[in-house]
Each structure stands twice: as C-alpha cells, then as structure tokens.
Design an enzyme around this catalytic site. Sequence first.
Site, PDB file in Angstrom:
ATOM      1  N   LYS A  16       0.835  -1.213   0.000  1.00  9.87           N
ATOM      2  CA  LYS A  16       0.000   0.000   0.000  1.00  9.87           C
ATOM      3  C   LYS A  16       0.870   1.264   0.000  1.00  9.87           C
ATOM      4  CE  LYS A  16      -2.051  -1.264   3.874  1.00  9.87           C
ATOM      5  NZ  LYS A  16      -1.375  -2.570   4.131  1.00  9.87           N
ATOM      6  N   ARG A  91      -9.759   0.557   9.264  1.00  9.59           N
ATOM      7  CA  ARG A  91      -9.162  -0.727   9.600  1.00  9.59           C
ATOM      8  C   ARG A  91     -10.179  -1.703  10.164  1.00  9.59           C
ATOM      9  NH1 ARG A  91      -3.588   0.051   9.023  1.00  9.59           N
ATOM     10  NH2 ARG A  91      -2.458  -1.573  10.076  1.00  9.59           N
ATOM     11  N   ARG A 130      11.563  -6.424   4.473  1.00 10.90           N
ATOM     12  CA  ARG A 130      11.451  -4.957   4.469  1.00 10.90           C
ATOM     13  C   ARG A 130      12.481  -4.351   5.433  1.00 10.90           C
ATOM     14  NH1 ARG A 130       5.752  -2.260   5.354  1.00 10.90           N
ATOM     15  NH2 ARG A 130       5.696  -3.658   7.138  1.00 10.90           N
ATOM     16  N   ARG A 163      11.383  -2.731  11.109  1.00 16.10           N
ATOM     17  CA  ARG A 163      10.334  -2.197  11.977  1.00 16.10           C
ATOM     18  C   ARG A 163      10.099  -3.169  13.130  1.00 16.10           C
ATOM     19  NH1 ARG A 163       5.282  -0.355   8.234  1.00 16.10           N
ATOM     20  NH2 ARG A 163       4.120  -1.529   9.786  1.00 16.10           N
ATOM     21  N   ARG A 174      -0.458  -9.577  13.201  1.00 12.83           N
ATOM     22  CA  ARG A 174      -1.035  -8.488  12.401  1.00 12.83           C
ATOM     23  C   ARG A 174      -1.875  -9.053  11.262  1.00 12.83           C
ATOM     24  NH1 ARG A 174       4.094  -5.648  10.615  1.00 12.83           N
ATOM     25  NH2 ARG A 174       2.749  -4.452   9.231  1.00 12.83           N
TER      26      ARG A 174
HETATM   27  P1  AP5 Z   1       4.844  -1.716   1.879  1.00 11.36           P
HETATM   28  O1  AP5 Z   1       4.491  -0.832   0.731  1.00 11.36           O
HETATM   29  O2  AP5 Z   1       5.681  -1.154   2.982  1.00 11.36           O
HETATM   30  O3  AP5 Z   1       3.524  -2.450   2.430  1.00 11.36           O
HETATM   31  P2  AP5 Z   1       2.239  -1.891   3.182  1.00 11.36           P
HETATM   32  O4  AP5 Z   1       1.046  -2.519   2.570  1.00 11.36           O
HETATM   33  O5  AP5 Z   1       2.275  -0.394   3.238  1.00 11.36           O
HETATM   34  O6  AP5 Z   1       2.498  -2.580   4.585  1.00 11.36           O
HETATM   35  P3  AP5 Z   1       2.436  -2.109   6.099  1.00 11.36           P
HETATM   36  O7  AP5 Z   1       3.035  -3.245   6.875  1.00 11.36           O
HETATM   37  O8  AP5 Z   1       3.061  -0.753   6.306  1.00 11.36           O
HETATM   38  O9  AP5 Z   1       0.937  -2.024   6.329  1.00 11.36           O
HETATM   39  P4  AP5 Z   1       0.191  -2.227   7.636  1.00 11.36           P
HETATM   40  O10 AP5 Z   1      -1.175  -1.970   7.182  1.00 11.36           O
HETATM   41  O11 AP5 Z   1       0.400  -3.463   8.393  1.00 11.36           O
HETATM   42  O12 AP5 Z   1       0.923  -1.181   8.602  1.00 11.36           O
HETATM   43  P5  AP5 Z   1       0.600   0.332   8.979  1.00 11.36           P
HETATM   44  O13 AP5 Z   1       1.848   1.078   8.838  1.00 11.36           O
HETATM   45  O14 AP5 Z   1      -0.624   0.817   8.293  1.00 11.36           O
HETATM   46  O15 AP5 Z   1       5.583  -3.012   1.263  1.00 11.36           O
HETATM   47  C1  AP5 Z   1       6.057  -4.030   2.106  1.00 11.36           C
HETATM   48  C2  AP5 Z   1       7.425  -4.511   1.600  1.00 11.36           C
HETATM   49  O16 AP5 Z   1       7.261  -5.154   0.330  1.00 11.36           O
HETATM   50  C3  AP5 Z   1       8.443  -3.398   1.364  1.00 11.36           C
HETATM   51  O17 AP5 Z   1       9.710  -3.885   1.674  1.00 11.36           O
HETATM   52  C4  AP5 Z   1       8.328  -3.099  -0.152  1.00 11.36           C
HETATM   53  O18 AP5 Z   1       9.565  -2.637  -0.675  1.00 11.36           O
HETATM   54  C5  AP5 Z   1       7.965  -4.471  -0.709  1.00 11.36           C
HETATM   55  N1  AP5 Z   1       7.059  -4.445  -1.848  1.00 11.36           N
HETATM   56  C6  AP5 Z   1       5.977  -3.642  -2.017  1.00 11.36           C
HETATM   57  N2  AP5 Z   1       5.340  -3.946  -3.160  1.00 11.36           N
HETATM   58  C7  AP5 Z   1       6.019  -4.987  -3.706  1.00 11.36           C
HETATM   59  C8  AP5 Z   1       5.840  -5.770  -4.909  1.00 11.36           C
HETATM   60  N3  AP5 Z   1       4.833  -5.531  -5.769  1.00 11.36           N
HETATM   61  N4  AP5 Z   1       6.724  -6.766  -5.157  1.00 11.36           N
HETATM   62  C9  AP5 Z   1       7.745  -7.034  -4.305  1.00 11.36           C
HETATM   63  N5  AP5 Z   1       7.974  -6.323  -3.170  1.00 11.36           N
HETATM   64  C10 AP5 Z   1       7.113  -5.320  -2.877  1.00 11.36           C
HETATM   65  O19 AP5 Z   1       0.200   0.155  10.515  1.00 11.36           O
HETATM   66  C11 AP5 Z   1       1.149  -0.175  11.498  1.00 11.36           C
HETATM   67  C12 AP5 Z   1       0.479  -0.180  12.874  1.00 11.36           C
HETATM   68  O20 AP5 Z   1      -0.053   1.132  13.175  1.00 11.36           O
HETATM   69  C13 AP5 Z   1      -0.749  -1.108  13.020  1.00 11.36           C
HETATM   70  O21 AP5 Z   1      -0.383  -2.434  13.311  1.00 11.36           O
HETATM   71  C14 AP5 Z   1      -1.491  -0.422  14.179  1.00 11.36           C
HETATM   72  O22 AP5 Z   1      -0.906  -0.687  15.421  1.00 11.36           O
HETATM   73  C15 AP5 Z   1      -1.302   1.054  13.865  1.00 11.36           C
HETATM   74  N6  AP5 Z   1      -2.373   1.582  12.985  1.00 11.36           N
HETATM   75  C16 AP5 Z   1      -2.205   2.140  11.754  1.00 11.36           C
HETATM   76  N7  AP5 Z   1      -3.404   2.507  11.249  1.00 11.36           N
HETATM   77  C17 AP5 Z   1      -4.326   2.173  12.165  1.00 11.36           C
HETATM   78  C18 AP5 Z   1      -5.739   2.276  12.214  1.00 11.36           C
HETATM   79  N8  AP5 Z   1      -6.455   2.784  11.195  1.00 11.36           N
HETATM   80  N9  AP5 Z   1      -6.386   1.822  13.313  1.00 11.36           N
HETATM   81  C19 AP5 Z   1      -5.713   1.300  14.363  1.00 11.36           C
HETATM   82  N10 AP5 Z   1      -4.369   1.157  14.387  1.00 11.36           N
HETATM   83  C20 AP5 Z   1      -3.677   1.589  13.291  1.00 11.36           C
END
Ligand code: AP5
Length: 221
Positions: A16, A91, A130, A163, A174
């Site tokens: 994402k 979420r 990552r 991370r 997660r």
């Molecule tokens: P990346 O683009 O970093 O993936 P992402 O989908 O953004 O993954 P996240 O882990 O950041 O999402 P998440 O939803 O778990 O975490 P968030 O930060 O929102 O890509 C991942 C890896 O793959 C990278 O290394 C990239 O280079 C690689 N890659 C990407 N695309 C690729 C492809 N096509 N092919 C190969 N490699 C690829 O949330 C973190 C924490 O914050 C949550 O657990 C929670 O505690 C809190 N939080 C955030 N939002 C909320 C909410 N709305 N409500 C409650 N708690 C929340």
Amino acid sequence: MKNLNLIFLGPPGAGKGTIAKDVVERYGVPHISTGDMLRDAVSAGSELGKKVKSVMESGQLVSDELLFDLVKDRLSKKDCVNGFILDGYPRNLDQAKALDKILQEINLSLTAVIFLDVSEEEVVKRISNRRVCPKCSRVYNLISLKPKNDTVCDDDSTPLIQREDDKAETVRKRYNIYIEKTAPLVKLYKGRNQIVTIDASGTVDKVDEIVFNTLEELRQE
Ligand code: AP5
C-alpha cells in the site's frame, strides 16, 4: 475529471505504502498513512506517541477514538480538496462508519477503494525482507527494492532497521487481525460498488501499471 479520493486497502505488506508513493508522484495527491503518522508521533515522543507505542509494537490496533481525531484533522486540511489516498484507514467496520461521518462533515466523498490483493505467503516474504530508514522513513526490500549498499539508506547513509512490528511473530498476529477486522471491509465496499480489486502479486512496476490504468478510468467516469 473526477478527483482521486481513495482508500488503499490490503493486508500488511501488500504494498500500500509503496504504490501510494508512486501515485502521489504522478497525481500530486497527499498520501495519508495512519501507520506513518503514528510512527512519527512515536519517534517524536509526543503525547500521542507515548500512548500508542506499545500497542503498535505488539501488532494490535490503536483505539478508534485516537484515529478519528487524527484522520479528521488531516482530511480537513486544504490539500485534500483535490484528492487524497488514505492508507491504513479504515481498519475495521467502526472506523469505516467513522470515515463516512468525517467525509460527510467535511463535504467530501470517496471515488474508490483500491484493494491490493496478495497472498499471505507473499506478504510474509515481503515484510520479512522490508527494511526502513529510521531518519527519512524510506522503505526498502532486501529482495525486490534493494538499497545500493546493503545496510544503509541511499539518501542519507543512515543504517537501515527492521520495523519493531515486522518481527516474524508479530507479523502473524497483524495478519490475523487483518483477516478478522479489516478484511470484512472488502465486502462492505463491494456492497457499495466502490471497490476495485488489483492483483498485487506482481512486481512493483506491474502493480503500478495496473493501478495507474485503473485510476485513469476512474478519473474519466
Ligand atoms: P509496503 O508498501 O511497505 O507495504 P504496506 O502494505 O504499506 O504494509 P504495512 O506493513 O506498512 O501495512 P500495515 O497496514 O500493516 O501497517 P501500517 O503502517 O498501516 O511493502 C512491504 C514490503 O514489500 C516493502 O519492503 C516493499 O519494498 C515491498 N514491496 C511492495 N510492493 C512490492 C511488490 N509488488 N513486489 C515485491 N515487493 C514489494 O500500521 C502499522 C500499525 O499502526 C498497526 O499495526 C497499528 O498498530 C497502527 N495503525 C495504523 N493505522 C491504524 C488504524 N487505522 N487503526 C488502528 N491502528 C492503526
């Protein structure tokens, strides 16, 4: 032309943040990542950061109330009137309802929900490889998006880190939370005819291409 008022939905590690950054580069809309906003608060040691640090590190969701204020304040900023990408919000079903309320109050509506569909096996592989720069937050991948030098950021030479919530055990937690709480949103937005499902299992370039084509169609509708 329609505005791109988008939600990016998908499991942790689906890409994402990666794809959102490429869309921002092309269309200039703000990228609103609640994960990034919360991580910034933790790094800054703010009151919000202190409240959410341990919850985030354990892979649990932060409370809906905290997210409501954060998202409402951000979406109310001027730069969102011509489009935005919400990444990581909503979420769960309560957050989806809260978002309806926020959008109604600030007189905006959603254009579409972009669902990045990818298997559990692939997300585990992506997340375990990552690495991030703790200084500028640039995201790398040891397989698909390697830094020029294995251990430091290309931009500022800061040593890359993993991370805290990317450790294998927390990733599984997660993912399970995603299946239980977030995946039902796919059905919700399907019912509203707002979801576009993208096969996100290919390379970043391939996924970018599919997403860009989709966004062009959405803009013309
Ligand atoms: P990346 O683009 O970093 O993936 P992402 O989908 O953004 O993954 P996240 O882990 O950041 O999402 P998440 O939803 O778990 O975490 P968030 O930060 O929102 O890509 C991942 C890896 O793959 C990278 O290394 C990239 O280079 C690689 N890659 C990407 N695309 C690729 C492809 N096509 N092919 C190969 N490699 C690829 O949330 C973190 C924490 O914050 C949550 O657990 C929670 O505690 C809190 N939080 C955030 N939002 C909320 C909410 N709305 N409500 C409650 N708690 C929340």
